[in-house]
Design an enzyme around this catalytic site. Structure first.
Site, PDB file in Angstrom:
ATOM      1  N   ASN A 123     -13.953 -48.204   6.938  1.00  0.00           N
ATOM      2  CA  ASN A 123     -13.274 -48.958   8.119  1.00  0.00           C
ATOM      3  C   ASN A 123     -13.369 -50.574   7.774  1.00  0.00           C
ATOM      4  O   ASN A 123     -14.461 -51.133   7.818  1.00  0.00           O
ATOM      5  CB  ASN A 123     -13.833 -48.720   9.513  1.00  0.00           C
ATOM      6  CG  ASN A 123     -13.199 -49.474  10.642  1.00  0.00           C
ATOM      7  OD1 ASN A 123     -12.505 -50.366  10.610  1.00  0.00           O
ATOM      8  ND2 ASN A 123     -13.701 -49.071  11.798  1.00  0.00           N
ATOM      9  N   HIS A 173      -4.620 -47.268  11.657  1.00  0.00           N
ATOM     10  CA  HIS A 173      -6.106 -47.714  11.448  1.00  0.00           C
ATOM     11  C   HIS A 173      -6.907 -46.875  10.735  1.00  0.00           C
ATOM     12  O   HIS A 173      -6.853 -45.670  11.413  1.00  0.00           O
ATOM     13  CB  HIS A 173      -6.424 -48.569  12.642  1.00  0.00           C
ATOM     14  CG  HIS A 173      -8.025 -48.866  12.531  1.00  0.00           C
ATOM     15  ND1 HIS A 173      -8.297 -49.875  11.531  1.00  0.00           N
ATOM     16  CD2 HIS A 173      -8.947 -48.780  13.189  1.00  0.00           C
ATOM     17  CE1 HIS A 173      -9.599 -50.034  11.707  1.00  0.00           C
ATOM     18  NE2 HIS A 173     -10.180 -49.617  12.820  1.00  0.00           N
ATOM     19  N   CYS A 196      -9.827 -54.631  15.748  1.00  0.00           N
ATOM     20  CA  CYS A 196      -9.255 -53.947  14.375  1.00  0.00           C
ATOM     21  C   CYS A 196      -7.720 -53.992  14.723  1.00  0.00           C
ATOM     22  O   CYS A 196      -7.090 -53.579  13.779  1.00  0.00           O
ATOM     23  CB  CYS A 196      -9.690 -52.574  14.205  1.00  0.00           C
ATOM     24  SG  CYS A 196     -11.544 -52.210  13.819  1.00  0.00           S
TER      25      CYS A 196
HETATM   26  N1  ACO Z   1     -25.892 -39.667   9.634  1.00  0.00           N
HETATM   27  C1  ACO Z   1     -26.478 -38.495  10.029  1.00  0.00           C
HETATM   28  N2  ACO Z   1     -26.477 -38.354  11.457  1.00  0.00           N
HETATM   29  C2  ACO Z   1     -25.854 -39.240  12.487  1.00  0.00           C
HETATM   30  C3  ACO Z   1     -25.314 -40.596  11.645  1.00  0.00           C
HETATM   31  C4  ACO Z   1     -25.600 -40.663  10.382  1.00  0.00           C
HETATM   32  N3  ACO Z   1     -25.036 -41.963   9.607  1.00  0.00           N
HETATM   33  N4  ACO Z   1     -24.684 -40.949  12.482  1.00  0.00           N
HETATM   34  C5  ACO Z   1     -24.998 -40.408  14.004  1.00  0.00           C
HETATM   35  N5  ACO Z   1     -25.760 -39.365  13.574  1.00  0.00           N
HETATM   36  C6  ACO Z   1     -25.946 -38.426  14.329  1.00  0.00           C
HETATM   37  C7  ACO Z   1     -26.255 -38.976  15.767  1.00  0.00           C
HETATM   38  O1  ACO Z   1     -27.503 -39.635  15.888  1.00  0.00           O
HETATM   39  C8  ACO Z   1     -26.224 -37.641  16.617  1.00  0.00           C
HETATM   40  O2  ACO Z   1     -27.524 -36.987  16.830  1.00  0.00           O
HETATM   41  P1  ACO Z   1     -27.917 -36.193  17.849  1.00  0.00           P
HETATM   42  O3  ACO Z   1     -27.093 -35.218  18.088  1.00  0.00           O
HETATM   43  O4  ACO Z   1     -29.251 -35.736  17.493  1.00  0.00           O
HETATM   44  O5  ACO Z   1     -27.962 -37.200  18.875  1.00  0.00           O
HETATM   45  C9  ACO Z   1     -25.098 -36.947  16.113  1.00  0.00           C
HETATM   46  O6  ACO Z   1     -25.091 -37.462  14.544  1.00  0.00           O
HETATM   47  C10 ACO Z   1     -23.766 -37.134  16.513  1.00  0.00           C
HETATM   48  O7  ACO Z   1     -23.323 -38.191  16.836  1.00  0.00           O
HETATM   49  P2  ACO Z   1     -22.019 -38.617  17.351  1.00  0.00           P
HETATM   50  O8  ACO Z   1     -21.821 -40.115  17.652  1.00  0.00           O
HETATM   51  O9  ACO Z   1     -21.607 -37.672  18.748  1.00  0.00           O
HETATM   52  O10 ACO Z   1     -21.165 -38.346  15.976  1.00  0.00           O
HETATM   53  P3  ACO Z   1     -19.624 -38.506  15.933  1.00  0.00           P
HETATM   54  O11 ACO Z   1     -19.192 -37.068  15.495  1.00  0.00           O
HETATM   55  O12 ACO Z   1     -18.942 -38.945  17.001  1.00  0.00           O
HETATM   56  O13 ACO Z   1     -19.430 -39.448  14.783  1.00  0.00           O
HETATM   57  C11 ACO Z   1     -18.614 -41.616  14.623  1.00  0.00           C
HETATM   58  C12 ACO Z   1     -19.651 -40.682  14.857  1.00  0.00           C
HETATM   59  C13 ACO Z   1     -18.300 -41.493  13.015  1.00  0.00           C
HETATM   60  C14 ACO Z   1     -19.297 -43.072  14.597  1.00  0.00           C
HETATM   61  C15 ACO Z   1     -17.367 -41.470  15.246  1.00  0.00           C
HETATM   62  O14 ACO Z   1     -17.715 -41.264  16.575  1.00  0.00           O
HETATM   63  C16 ACO Z   1     -16.255 -42.589  15.172  1.00  0.00           C
HETATM   64  O15 ACO Z   1     -15.732 -42.642  14.297  1.00  0.00           O
HETATM   65  N6  ACO Z   1     -16.051 -43.344  16.379  1.00  0.00           N
HETATM   66  C17 ACO Z   1     -14.834 -44.188  16.440  1.00  0.00           C
HETATM   67  C18 ACO Z   1     -14.943 -45.282  15.896  1.00  0.00           C
HETATM   68  C19 ACO Z   1     -14.011 -46.161  15.748  1.00  0.00           C
HETATM   69  O16 ACO Z   1     -12.929 -45.662  16.146  1.00  0.00           O
HETATM   70  N7  ACO Z   1     -13.993 -47.717  16.305  1.00  0.00           N
HETATM   71  C20 ACO Z   1     -12.784 -48.113  16.555  1.00  0.00           C
HETATM   72  C21 ACO Z   1     -12.532 -49.205  15.741  1.00  0.00           C
HETATM   73  S1  ACO Z   1     -13.939 -49.973  14.486  1.00  0.00           S
HETATM   74  C22 ACO Z   1     -13.783 -51.743  14.911  1.00  0.00           C
HETATM   75  O17 ACO Z   1     -13.027 -52.079  15.907  1.00  0.00           O
HETATM   76  C23 ACO Z   1     -14.708 -52.684  14.377  1.00  0.00           C
END
Ligand code: ACO
Length: 324
Positions: A281, A251, A112
């Site tokens: 994203n 980003h 990204c």
């Molecule tokens: N709907 C419902 N529940 C979900 C979903 C969903 N779509 N996705 C995950 N969950 C659940 C998980 O299974 C987990 O459940 P559990 O506690 O029973 O195990 C719970 O929600 C929490 O999961 P986390 O992964 O800890 O959730 P988080 O709050 O971290 O959010 C997210 C996830 C949105 C992916 C976030 O971590 C994020 O944005 N990360 C960074 C992404 C990023 O910056 N990427 C880099 C750039 S992208 C690129 O380069 C292509």
């Protein structure tokens, strides 16, 4: 003499997927997606549209905004993680399609952060005598998204943005930049198959290895730290304080990453461009699309200081500060 951004352009596909769509295909909810990521809808390329098709429209718009004809370009640099095909490059496809002369054209891969890396490379070419460099960030991440994986499929959209770089001695200029990488945690965000490590086979397709694999919560922590580091170092290089910024263009990966970064920079959210709610994203597309939006909607005027910061697969991160 310095390099300045002479024109901007962007393109997002017409087709919209809202959060309700994902409630039907995976175990998720509109509420979870909105509160955990900030996304309400995202744009999806049609089956006929590849990355270069999005980039082509964005590039045409950037050329028009800069008042430049493609025949006057001297280089095309495309940041992308989803080129039309492994080779030839998206840059070469655009060279032909835009009607540019036989100039240097290539893609760079920096997740990204690809658009900002490409901008840094383009700036160096301009300072070394190249005229009118076209820099593009374009991705169709939805082509490598696993629509059975709720932890990733709700996050991504498709988009392209472009700028034309020129050399001049007006106040408008790129003032400072900082680029970095650390490959030690690459597994946290990668596409396992399709390269030389794991060439395409029936087995890789059956095992769904041609899609984005991400450990989101681990990436989240790294992203906040890296974006803040990129911002701090870039500002320090230019001896500019965050309070002088008219706009931060981060980003767009997660509204909570954006808010945490703004908080650490002591920037109020009304000086941060947020459009993740509408586009999700879009990888290398997020920053040039947001920049073009800032220009078109009058959120930045000539003379304003603008900081762009990104973080992506690799991991890579970077910042570019410019006076518009
Ligand atoms: N709907 C419902 N529940 C979900 C979903 C969903 N779509 N996705 C995950 N969950 C659940 C998980 O299974 C987990 O459940 P559990 O506690 O029973 O195990 C719970 O929600 C929490 O999961 P986390 O992964 O800890 O959730 P988080 O709050 O971290 O959010 C997210 C996830 C949105 C992916 C976030 O971590 C994020 O944005 N990360 C960074 C992404 C990023 O910056 N990427 C880099 C750039 S992208 C690129 O380069 C292509």
């Amino acid at each position: 003499m310095r390099t300045y951004i002479a024109g901007t352009g962007s393109y997002t596909p017409d087709k919209i997927l809202n959060n309700a769509y994902f409630e039907k295909i995976v175990d998720t909810s509109d509420e979870w997606i909105r509160t955990r990521s900030g996304i309400q809808e995202r744009r999806i390329a049609t089956d006929e549209q590849a990355t270069s098709d999005l980039a082509f429209i964005a590039a045409q718009r950037a050329l028009k905004s800069a008042g430049i004809k493609a025949k006057n370009l001297s280089a095309i640099i495309v940041g992308t993680a989803t080129p039309d095909m492994p080779f030839p490059s998206t840059g070469c496809l655009l060279q032909k399609r835009l009607g540019a002369p036989p100039i240097m054209a290539f893609d760079i891969s920096a997740g990204c952060t690809g658009f900002l890396y490409a901008l840094g490379i383009g700036e160096n070419f301009v300072m070394n005598g190249y005229e009118n460099v076209l820099v593009i960030g374009a991705d169709t991440l939805t082509r490598i998204t696993d629509y059975t994986d709720r932890t990733t499929c709700v996050l991504f959209g498709d988009a392209a943005g472009a700028v034309v770089l020129k050399r001049g001695d007006s106040k408008s200029a790129i003032l400072a930049s900082h680029f970095a990488s650390d490959g030690s945690s690459w597994e946290l965000l990668h596409q396992p198959a399709g390269g030389s490590r794991m060439p395409a086979s029936h087995e890789t397709v059956d095992k769904r290895l041609h899609v984005i694999k991400m450990q989101g919560n681990e990436v989240f922590k790294l992203a906040v730290r890296a974006m803040c580091e990129a911002a701090a170092i870039t500002l320090k290089k230019a001896k500019v304080s965050a309070s002088q910024l008219k706009l931060l263009i981060p980003h767009q990966a997660n509204i909570r990453i954006i808010e945490a970064s703004a908080k650490r920079l002591h920037l109020p959210m009304d000086r941060v461009l947020v459009n993740i709610d509408r586009y999700g994203n879009t990888s290398t597309g997020t920053i040039p699309v947001a920049l073009d939006e800032a220009v078109r909607t009058g959120r930045i005027d000539k003379g304003d200081l603008v900081l762009m910061v990104a973080f992506g697969a690799g991991f890579t991160w970077g910042g570019v500060l410019f006076r518009y």
